[in-house]
Write a protein that holds these residues in place. Structure first.
Motif, PDB file in Angstrom:
ATOM      1  N   MET A   1       3.583 -11.356  16.389  1.00 43.80           N
ATOM      2  CA  MET A   1       4.214 -10.691  15.108  1.00 43.80           C
ATOM      3  C   MET A   1       4.488 -11.604  14.124  1.00 43.80           C
ATOM      4  O   MET A   1       4.384 -13.000  14.178  1.00 43.80           O
ATOM      5  CB  MET A   1       5.715 -10.280  15.471  1.00 43.80           C
ATOM      6  CG  MET A   1       6.776  -9.761  14.302  1.00 43.80           C
ATOM      7  SD  MET A   1       6.667  -8.103  14.287  1.00 43.80           S
ATOM      8  CE  MET A   1       6.768  -7.365  15.806  1.00 43.80           C
ATOM      9  N   GLY A   2       4.265 -11.220  12.675  1.00 41.90           N
ATOM     10  CA  GLY A   2       4.327 -11.903  11.461  1.00 41.90           C
ATOM     11  C   GLY A   2       5.341 -11.284  10.475  1.00 41.90           C
ATOM     12  O   GLY A   2       5.594 -10.153  10.680  1.00 41.90           O
ATOM     13  N   LEU A   3       6.032 -12.130   9.656  1.00 40.02           N
ATOM     14  CA  LEU A   3       6.593 -11.651   8.717  1.00 40.02           C
ATOM     15  C   LEU A   3       6.463 -12.230   7.302  1.00 40.02           C
ATOM     16  O   LEU A   3       6.266 -13.379   7.380  1.00 40.02           O
ATOM     17  CB  LEU A   3       8.204 -11.897   9.079  1.00 40.02           C
ATOM     18  CG  LEU A   3       9.389 -11.656   8.286  1.00 40.02           C
ATOM     19  CD1 LEU A   3      10.595 -11.119   9.137  1.00 40.02           C
ATOM     20  CD2 LEU A   3       9.707 -12.882   7.386  1.00 40.02           C
ATOM     21  N   VAL A   4       6.488 -11.463   6.182  1.00 40.69           N
ATOM     22  CA  VAL A   4       6.620 -11.893   5.006  1.00 40.69           C
ATOM     23  C   VAL A   4       7.676 -11.491   4.269  1.00 40.69           C
ATOM     24  O   VAL A   4       7.775 -10.261   3.994  1.00 40.69           O
ATOM     25  CB  VAL A   4       5.179 -11.546   4.117  1.00 40.69           C
ATOM     26  CG1 VAL A   4       4.888 -11.945   2.802  1.00 40.69           C
ATOM     27  CG2 VAL A   4       3.905 -11.973   5.209  1.00 40.69           C
ATOM     28  N   ALA A   5       8.339 -12.538   3.727  1.00 37.29           N
ATOM     29  CA  ALA A   5       9.503 -12.168   2.748  1.00 37.29           C
ATOM     30  C   ALA A   5       9.186 -12.598   1.347  1.00 37.29           C
ATOM     31  O   ALA A   5       8.725 -13.813   1.236  1.00 37.29           O
ATOM     32  CB  ALA A   5      10.816 -12.761   3.203  1.00 37.29           C
ATOM     33  N   ILE A   6       9.311 -11.977   0.289  1.00 38.33           N
ATOM     34  CA  ILE A   6       9.378 -12.528  -1.080  1.00 38.33           C
ATOM     35  C   ILE A   6      10.524 -12.478  -1.654  1.00 38.33           C
ATOM     36  O   ILE A   6      11.428 -11.454  -1.740  1.00 38.33           O
ATOM     37  CB  ILE A   6       8.156 -11.164  -1.781  1.00 38.33           C
ATOM     38  CG1 ILE A   6       6.923 -11.113  -1.058  1.00 38.33           C
ATOM     39  CG2 ILE A   6       8.068 -11.736  -3.303  1.00 38.33           C
ATOM     40  CD1 ILE A   6       6.201 -10.012  -1.812  1.00 38.33           C
ATOM     41  N   LEU A   7      10.980 -13.545  -2.313  1.00 35.44           N
ATOM     42  CA  LEU A   7      12.127 -14.278  -2.780  1.00 35.44           C
ATOM     43  C   LEU A   7      11.808 -14.401  -4.021  1.00 35.44           C
ATOM     44  O   LEU A   7      10.737 -15.079  -4.633  1.00 35.44           O
ATOM     45  CB  LEU A   7      12.819 -15.165  -1.895  1.00 35.44           C
ATOM     46  CG  LEU A   7      13.051 -14.770  -0.364  1.00 35.44           C
ATOM     47  CD1 LEU A   7      12.223 -15.355   0.560  1.00 35.44           C
ATOM     48  CD2 LEU A   7      14.579 -14.860  -0.347  1.00 35.44           C
ATOM     49  N   ASP A   8      12.780 -14.597  -4.801  1.00 33.97           N
ATOM     50  CA  ASP A   8      12.767 -14.726  -6.443  1.00 33.97           C
ATOM     51  C   ASP A   8      12.503 -16.125  -6.639  1.00 33.97           C
ATOM     52  O   ASP A   8      11.910 -16.330  -7.813  1.00 33.97           O
ATOM     53  CB  ASP A   8      13.951 -14.257  -7.236  1.00 33.97           C
ATOM     54  CG  ASP A   8      13.889 -12.571  -7.210  1.00 33.97           C
ATOM     55  OD1 ASP A   8      13.126 -12.003  -7.360  1.00 33.97           O
ATOM     56  OD2 ASP A   8      15.298 -12.419  -7.357  1.00 33.97           O
ATOM     57  N   SER A   9      12.941 -17.248  -6.024  1.00 34.60           N
ATOM     58  CA  SER A   9      12.952 -18.522  -6.176  1.00 34.60           C
ATOM     59  C   SER A   9      13.340 -19.305  -5.131  1.00 34.60           C
ATOM     60  O   SER A   9      13.733 -18.841  -3.863  1.00 34.60           O
ATOM     61  CB  SER A   9      14.009 -19.199  -7.235  1.00 34.60           C
ATOM     62  OG  SER A   9      15.182 -18.966  -6.643  1.00 34.60           O
TER      63      SER A   9
END
Length: 81
Positions: free
Chosen positions: A58-66
């Motif tokens: 399994m993979g996870l990609v989280a996009i955060l502001d900073s």
């Protein structure tokens, strides 16, 4: 500048597809709860990619502001749950 936080998982034996689906929904629910978390996606490797996945299920990609938001994401109660 956004930060792409990528995590790879090796699942324990016996994890069901229903458990994975519930986890994915709960994970997506963190968007809007955790400040700075723009989006999050999780999934399993495509069948064609399994030989190159090196045992990761399994993979996870989280996009955060900073970068600062990565630190608060890591300790946020919704993430720890």
């Amino acid at each position: 500048m956004p930060v792409y936080h990528i995590v790879l998982f090796r699942l324990k034996q016996g994890v069901t597809q229903a458990q994975l689906s519930a986890w994915a929904e709960k994970t997506k629910g963190m968007v809007g709860q955790i400040p700075g978390l723009r989006s999050i996606e999780a999934g399993q490797p495509l069948p064609i990619s399994v030989p190159r996945a090196k045992g990761f299920d399994m993979g996870l990609v989280a996009i955060l502001d900073s970068p600062e938001h990565v630190a608060s994401y890591a300790t946020h109660p919704a993430h720890l749950e």
